[in-house]
Scaffold this motif. Structure first.
Motif, mmCIF file in Angstrom:
data_model
loop_
_atom_site.group_PDB
_atom_site.id
_atom_site.type_symbol
_atom_site.label_atom_id
_atom_site.label_comp_id
_atom_site.label_asym_id
_atom_site.label_seq_id
_atom_site.Cartn_x
_atom_site.Cartn_y
_atom_site.Cartn_z
ATOM 1 N N LEU A 296 1.153 -1.205 -0.167
ATOM 2 C CA LEU A 296 -0.433 0.054 0.033
ATOM 3 C C LEU A 296 1.040 1.538 0.110
ATOM 4 N N LEU A 297 0.491 2.220 -0.545
ATOM 5 C CA LEU A 297 0.766 3.852 -0.379
ATOM 6 C C LEU A 297 0.033 4.888 -0.090
ATOM 7 N N GLU A 298 0.412 5.323 0.535
ATOM 8 C CA GLU A 298 -0.947 6.495 0.632
ATOM 9 C C GLU A 298 0.130 7.637 0.950
ATOM 10 N N VAL A 299 -0.124 8.747 -0.064
ATOM 11 C CA VAL A 299 0.370 9.583 0.284
ATOM 12 C C VAL A 299 -0.648 10.941 0.611
ATOM 13 N N ALA A 300 -0.051 12.395 0.424
ATOM 14 C CA ALA A 300 -1.397 13.381 0.452
ATOM 15 C C ALA A 300 -1.878 14.193 -0.080
ATOM 16 N N THR A 301 -1.531 14.123 -1.255
ATOM 17 C CA THR A 301 -1.853 14.950 -2.676
ATOM 18 C C THR A 301 -1.723 14.110 -3.706
ATOM 19 N N PRO A 302 -3.216 14.326 -4.582
ATOM 20 C CA PRO A 302 -2.969 13.574 -5.903
ATOM 21 C C PRO A 302 -1.991 13.333 -6.883
ATOM 22 N N LEU B 177 9.257 4.174 -2.438
ATOM 23 C CA LEU B 177 8.138 5.310 -3.197
ATOM 24 C C LEU B 177 7.493 6.917 -3.057
ATOM 25 N N LYS B 178 6.977 6.828 -1.956
ATOM 26 C CA LYS B 178 7.334 8.343 -1.497
ATOM 27 C C LYS B 178 8.383 9.005 -0.919
ATOM 28 N N ASP B 179 8.625 8.366 -0.134
ATOM 29 C CA ASP B 179 10.626 8.887 -0.425
ATOM 30 C C ASP B 179 10.677 9.595 -1.773
ATOM 31 N N TRP B 180 10.714 8.382 -2.535
ATOM 32 C CA TRP B 180 11.924 9.347 -4.071
ATOM 33 C C TRP B 180 10.793 10.365 -4.516
ATOM 34 N N ALA C 91 0.673 10.888 -8.168
ATOM 35 C CA ALA C 91 0.987 11.009 -9.071
ATOM 36 C C ALA C 91 2.552 9.817 -9.740
ATOM 37 N N GLN C 92 3.311 11.055 -8.878
ATOM 38 C CA GLN C 92 4.580 11.142 -8.743
ATOM 39 C C GLN C 92 5.062 9.884 -8.185
ATOM 40 N N ALA C 93 4.549 9.422 -7.427
ATOM 41 C CA ALA C 93 4.554 7.773 -7.026
ATOM 42 C C ALA C 93 4.184 6.569 -7.830
ATOM 43 N N ILE C 94 3.468 7.241 -8.496
ATOM 44 C CA ILE C 94 2.793 5.677 -9.747
ATOM 45 C C ILE C 94 3.913 5.915 -10.917
ATOM 46 N N ALA C 95 4.282 7.053 -11.071
ATOM 47 C CA ALA C 95 5.423 7.192 -12.654
ATOM 48 C C ALA C 95 6.436 6.719 -11.888
ATOM 49 N N LEU C 96 7.162 6.103 -11.079
ATOM 50 C CA LEU C 96 8.464 6.595 -10.291
ATOM 51 C C LEU C 96 8.058 4.631 -10.384
ATOM 52 N N ALA C 97 6.861 3.867 -9.674
ATOM 53 C CA ALA C 97 7.349 2.793 -9.866
ATOM 54 C C ALA C 97 6.765 2.158 -10.969
ATOM 55 N N LEU C 98 6.364 3.069 -12.200
ATOM 56 C CA LEU C 98 6.139 2.723 -13.466
ATOM 57 C C LEU C 98 7.822 2.750 -13.647
ATOM 58 N N ASP D 63 11.420 16.030 -7.018
ATOM 59 C CA ASP D 63 10.971 17.553 -7.464
ATOM 60 C C ASP D 63 11.455 18.201 -6.382
ATOM 61 N N GLY D 64 12.254 17.733 -5.089
ATOM 62 C CA GLY D 64 12.527 17.989 -4.276
ATOM 63 C C GLY D 64 13.825 19.828 -4.626
ATOM 64 N N ALA D 65 13.945 20.374 -3.732
ATOM 65 C CA ALA D 65 14.938 21.223 -3.655
ATOM 66 C C ALA D 65 15.639 21.340 -2.453
ATOM 67 N N GLU D 66 16.674 21.681 -2.497
ATOM 68 C CA GLU D 66 17.366 21.251 -1.342
ATOM 69 C C GLU D 66 17.318 22.125 -0.537
ATOM 70 N N THR D 67 18.247 22.509 0.347
ATOM 71 C CA THR D 67 18.265 23.374 1.270
ATOM 72 C C THR D 67 17.571 24.579 0.891
ATOM 73 N N ALA D 68 16.743 26.005 1.280
ATOM 74 C CA ALA D 68 16.760 26.552 0.408
ATOM 75 C C ALA D 68 17.358 27.967 1.215
ATOM 76 N N GLN D 69 18.367 28.427 0.821
ATOM 77 C CA GLN D 69 18.525 29.206 1.302
ATOM 78 C C GLN D 69 17.973 31.314 1.056
ATOM 79 N N PRO D 70 18.223 31.444 3.000
ATOM 80 C CA PRO D 70 17.328 32.794 2.218
ATOM 81 C C PRO D 70 17.737 33.478 1.374
ATOM 82 N N VAL D 71 16.880 34.879 0.302
ATOM 83 C CA VAL D 71 17.067 36.081 -0.216
ATOM 84 C C VAL D 71 17.626 37.134 0.388
#
Length: 991
Positions: free
Chosen positions: A335-341, A691-694, A345-352, A699-707
């Motif tokens: 099973l895979l439970e995530v926060a948003t659609p 899959l959730k972590d992947w 979709a991203q997790a499914i695409a990665l599994a495929l 598309d996750g960013a590295e640690t944000a650097q304050p501007v």
């Protein structure tokens, strides 16, 4: 009677592959024997799945048996020689086109006073489905007359009465056309096949494969096949191991001999419709044998036990606690439970995508959620994977469909800016070499149409061009492509009162729907050429438009212009556009029917939320639940049972991943009952956390650097040496915004089709007051007529104009009364809307004086008009809102022609609400005695000059950086907040 040949393939085996393996083993020794066979399947997509299974097992060339969908409207032609020799029966009449039927039913509903336009079309579609259900279940529509409506609510009684009247008229319409209902034609053909094969079975083998529809006519055909010498019926996932007590508990039940009421069957169970089908075939479950061939894509046999136990009838779930471990085997299922659609979709695409790392491994997504399927398909393209989506997409979301809808919307909205620009920017419009030049001009039009909506129609668009001759020349060509739309839709809109007027005052004739669709088709061809009708989506659109042109005369006598778009959208939503085969050979996206018949090495079941899988039953607007039961029609929850059957078939794959999102577009989502049953039975299923972590890392960013807060420091020589009196506040409170406007030359654009803003209202009022002063010499009797003319000409929505007009006219009358009083006191108007400039402190100061009067004593009165509330005295005393003082300084320095003297009074004439519950008031930021914290009147000009000098020396002739939001409390406008990346740094230094 001989034993029937009825088989089942358990869910842990791939149905299509197992069927192909068995038939090739039994009939494939002689290729011609296989070719002479016939396989009846549920639909065309099932035929494709079984055909692919044969091809996978073919070693060299292979002559396939004939694959015929049992519900094919041309079943007699598809069966061909399997019905020879022809009997003497009358030929079955042709079926009416579904679109023509819907249009006629909509007219009948409209004629009986049910409703009109788009609502009539919607009800006609529902009525067609109800009529089909009556035919499929063998229920004569005339039985509706026997229904006792006495116990029904008024709503249901009215629906039943309208239904009976329409259905009484419907056979006459069919007889007039020489047609019958499509479902009626299918029934007749199936009955003829069943009758023929009972006495004259085909010479070759006949297999009914994967058919689960329990309609009586289908059951009759399957019975004939089951008892034929060379016939076989092969079910998918018929549970022969289900305990007899549970099997009998599914129903259907006979009515109670005393009450006459039958217990409600368990229609939501995946086995119910199969049990009903067996009952109608006259076959006992004990006579069903297990198909002994496998197809190579098999899970462990324990998977079938898991499926059977997890989907057991509710009353038997108490037995879960006593089940052995092998009966709840969860191996191979995650099973895979995530926060948003989006994350799902991203997790499914990665599994495929991960599945492709193993050579030869196949993977499939199965979901009824078309939005999720489209998201996954789009995400797979980042790796160059074009997934084969067998369910297709609605015509309404394809380029040809959206173009046709954009044309209708633009015409129905009388070419309002937003729909017009959406149409002209459509990717099919002027596709090819001319596309770049076309878009350049569309962008020019976009800029011209920003702000409040112009007058309706193509002529209204032209009023926004100003002196742009290039845009006007291009628009001449565009207008020639669109003008064919204007008159028909204007006439239709007038007929329906679409412009807010009484339709009875309008012409009584307008183009019919057929002519309107012809105009839409012609416009599409003018804009996009033949490209609009190309490829599968274009051909589907062409067929729909041609059908509407042909059959519209049979439909409602009048469809409002604003209803044509929703009608066309609904019709397009029911047309599935399936791409030709040729997608990725190992990745596919499947609908629920294909999921039951074929499996992949990895099967992903997506969208496991209640309301999606299973979907909520669609309400029947025509028949109350009691009437449906009384007629013997399936309950509305039967679809849940079919969805459960599809879930069971897909769950039998070797490796299964089940996914859901905790939220959907509407809010928090509830997990599907299938998901909850699996969790409850097993005590918790394994989670695919990787899959959730992947998905988050991809598309996750590295640690944000304050501007840092932006502080540009251009050279002093490059800094602007001109300043408007209205820009002083911006320079002091938000130097970066001044820098962006004055040096970068970046100006905010109004939104397209904007509501009139405060700035727009202020400009309009200033224009009226300027003309009143310059052309009418501030004659109070001429002010109100000028304001009324401005409102008539204003490019504003009628509702906005109606809301603003009462307060504006009251304020205008107040200004006229004030002018009478001022003239009586001896004041004279020296200048109105007068521009001036002066060299001061090393820069050129520019300004526009709204009005400057001379008092009887000789002093100058500087007046500024405000449509809202004026600045507070505290704000002025703090060094902001210095416009009146600077205009007074400029007047004293001779910046305005015909104006000389000393500024002694400074006034805001505000059109806002006053303290006497009216509109209009005079507020001064100064006071001769400095009362109320105000500036002394004789010091205001000097104070304003000092504020100006300080700002100029800091930022214009000095080198101080243009710091963003230096004093945010005096910088209310956010035109440049995104440019300065405000949210990334604002308030950070306070944390």
């Amino acid at each position: 009677m001989s034993r029937p040949s009825v088989y089942t393939i358990p869910p842990h085996r791939s149905f299509a592959d197992a069927l192909a393996a068995g038939l090739m083993a039994r009939e494939g020794r002689d290729r011609l024997t296989l070719a002479r066979g016939l396989i009846l399947v549920p639909n065309n997509r099932a035929a494709r799945a079984i055909q692919d299974a044969f091809v996978r097992r073919a070693d060299g060339g292979l002559l396939l048996p004939r694959l015929v969908p049992i519900g094919d409207p041309e079943l007699d032609e598809r069966l061909g020689g399997f019905l020879d020799p022809l009997d003497d029966a009358e030929p079955v009449p042709p079926a009416i086109d579904p679109l023509q039927r819907q249009l006629i039913l909509a007219r009948l509903i409209e004629d009986r006073g049910g409703t009109t336009g788009s609502e009539a079309m919607r009800l006609a579609a529902e009525l067609a489905r109800t009529l089909d259900q009556l035919h499929v279940e063998g229920v004569a529509p005339q039985r509706l007359h026997d229904i006792d409506a006495g116990e029904l609510t008024a709503h249901w009684a009215a629906s039943l009465q309208l239904l009976t009247v329409v259905l009484d008229q419907w056979p006459k319409e069919l007889a007039r056309l020489g047609r019958i209902d499509l479902s009626d034609r299918r029934n007749r053909l199936l009955q003829r096949v069943a009758k023929r094969w009972r006495t004259q079975p085909p010479d070759g083998f006949v297999v009914a494969a994967g058919i689960s529809t329990a309609a009586p006519s289908v059951a009759a055909v399957l019975r004939s096949v089951a008892f034929a010498p060379n016939g076989r019926v092969v079910f998918d996932a018929l549970d022969t191991a289900m305990p007899e007590e549970q099997w009998q508990a599914l129903g259907p039940y006979r009515p109670d001999p005393v009450t006459g009421i039958a217990e409600r069957p368990v229609e939501t169970h995946p086995q119910y419709h199969l049990k009903l089908l067996l009952d109608r075939m006259g076959v006992a479950r004990g006579e069903v044998e297990r198909w002994r061939w496998g197809g190579g894509h098999a899970a462990r046999a324990g998977r079938s036990r898991l499926i059977s136990n997890a989907l057991a009838p509710a009353r038997f779930t108490v037995e879960w606690t006593s089940l052995a471990r092998k009966d709840r085997d969860r191996s191979g299922v995650e099973l895979l439970e995530v926060a948003t659609p989006a994350e799902e979709a991203q997790a499914i695409a990665l599994a495929l995508r991960e599945a492709l790392e193993t050579p030869g491994r196949t993977a499939a997504l199965v979901t009824p959620d078309r939005g999720l399927a489209q998201r996954v398909s789009a995400l797979l393209k980042r790796w160059g994977i074009d997934a084969d989506d067998t369910a297709g997409v609605p015509l309404s979301v394809t380029p040809p469909g959206t173009l046709l809808l954009a044309i209708v919307e633009a015409a129905a909205e009388r070419f309002a800016p937003v729909p017009l620009l959406a149409l002209l920017k459509h990717p099919l419009v002027q596709a090819g070499e001319k596309r770049t030049a076309w878009l350049d001009r569309v962008r020019d039009l976009d800029r011209a149409l920003r702000g409040p909506r112009p007058a309706p129609g193509l002529s209204g668009v032209e009023t926004q061009f100003g002196d742009d001759l290039r845009l006007a020349a291009w628009w001449f060509d565009v207008r020639s492509k669109l003008e064919v739309l204007e008159a028909p839709f204007r006439s239709s809109r007038a007929q329906s009162g679409g412009d807010g007027t009484d339709s009875e005052t309008r012409p009584s004739t307008s183009l019919g729907t057929s002519e309107l669709m012809a105009v839409v088709r012609e416009t599409a061809e003018r804009l996009a050429g033949d490209e609009v009708w190309a490829k599968p989506a274009g051909r589907a659109a062409a067929e729909l438009i041609a059908g509407l042109e042909e059959y519209a005369s049979h439909g409602p006598r009048r469809i409002e212009a604003n209803a044509l778009g929703p009608i066309l959208t609904e019709l397009m939503n029911n047309v599935a556009v399936r791409p030709p085969q040729g997608g990725h050979p190992r990745i596919s996206i499947r609908g629920l029917i294909e999921a039951r018949l074929q499996q992949a090495d990895l099967t992903i079941l997506g969208g496991l939320n209640e309301g999606t899988w299973p979907a909520l039953p669609s309400p029947d607007p025509w028949l109350a639940p009691r009437i449906r039961a009384e007629l013997g029609l399936p309950g509305l929850e039967t679809r849940i049972g079919l969805a459960a059957h599809s879930f069971a078939g897909a769950l039998g794959a070797p490796q299964v991943l089940i996914t859901r999102a905790r939220r959907d577009a509407r809010g928090p989502a509830v997990a599907s009952r299938f998901w909850l049953r699996l969790e409850a039975l097993t005590g918790g299923m394994p989670r695919a956390v990787r899959l959730k972590d992947w998905a988050r890392a991809l598309d996750g960013a590295e640690t944000a650097q304050p501007v840092a807060r932006p502080q540009p420091e251009p050279p002093v020589a490059d800094r602007p040496k001109k300043l408007s009196v209205t820009d002083l506040d911006r320079l002091k409170a938000d130097p970066f915004a001044f820098y962006a406007k004055a040096m970068l030359k970046l100006y905010p654009l109004e939104i397209v089709d904007a509501d009139p803003t405060a700035a727009w209202r202020g400009t309009a009022v200033h224009a009226v007051l300027e003309e009143w002063a310059k052309q009418d010499d501030c004659d109070p009797s001429r002010l109100r007529p000028r304001a009324e003319q401005m409102l008539r000409d204003a490019d504003a929505h009628p509702l906005m104009r109606a809301l603003w007009q009462p307060r504006l006219m009251e304020a205008i009358d107040w200004i006229a009364d004030e002018m009478l009083a001022r003239k009586a006191a001896g004041d004279t108007v020296l200048a109105a809307e007068c521009k001036g400039e002066v060299e001061v402190f090393g820069v050129t100061l520019k300004g526009i004086a709204d009005r400057i009067d001379r008092q009887a004593g000789g002093g100058l009165v500087v007046i500024d008009y405000k449509t809202g509330n004026p600045p507070s005295p505290r704000q002025v005393a703090g060094g902001y809102a210095q416009q009146l003082g600077l205009i007074g300084m400029m007047a004293q320095m001779g910046a305005f022609e015909g104006v000389a003297g000393t500024a002694t009074a400074f006034e805001y004439w505000s059109l806002a609400r006053n303290t006497q519950d009216g509109f209009g008031k005079i507020v001064s930021p100064v006071d001769p005695a400095g009362k109320g914290g105000r500036i002394f009147s004789d010091q205001f000009v000097a104070r304003a000059a000092s504020n100006l000098q300080g700002a100029v020396e800091r930022w214009l002739t000095g080198a101080e950086p243009f710091t963003a939001k230096l004093h945010p409390e005096h910088a209310p406008y956010g035109d440049y907040d995104q440019l300065m990346r405000l949210d990334e740094w604002y308030g950070r230094d306070q944390r």
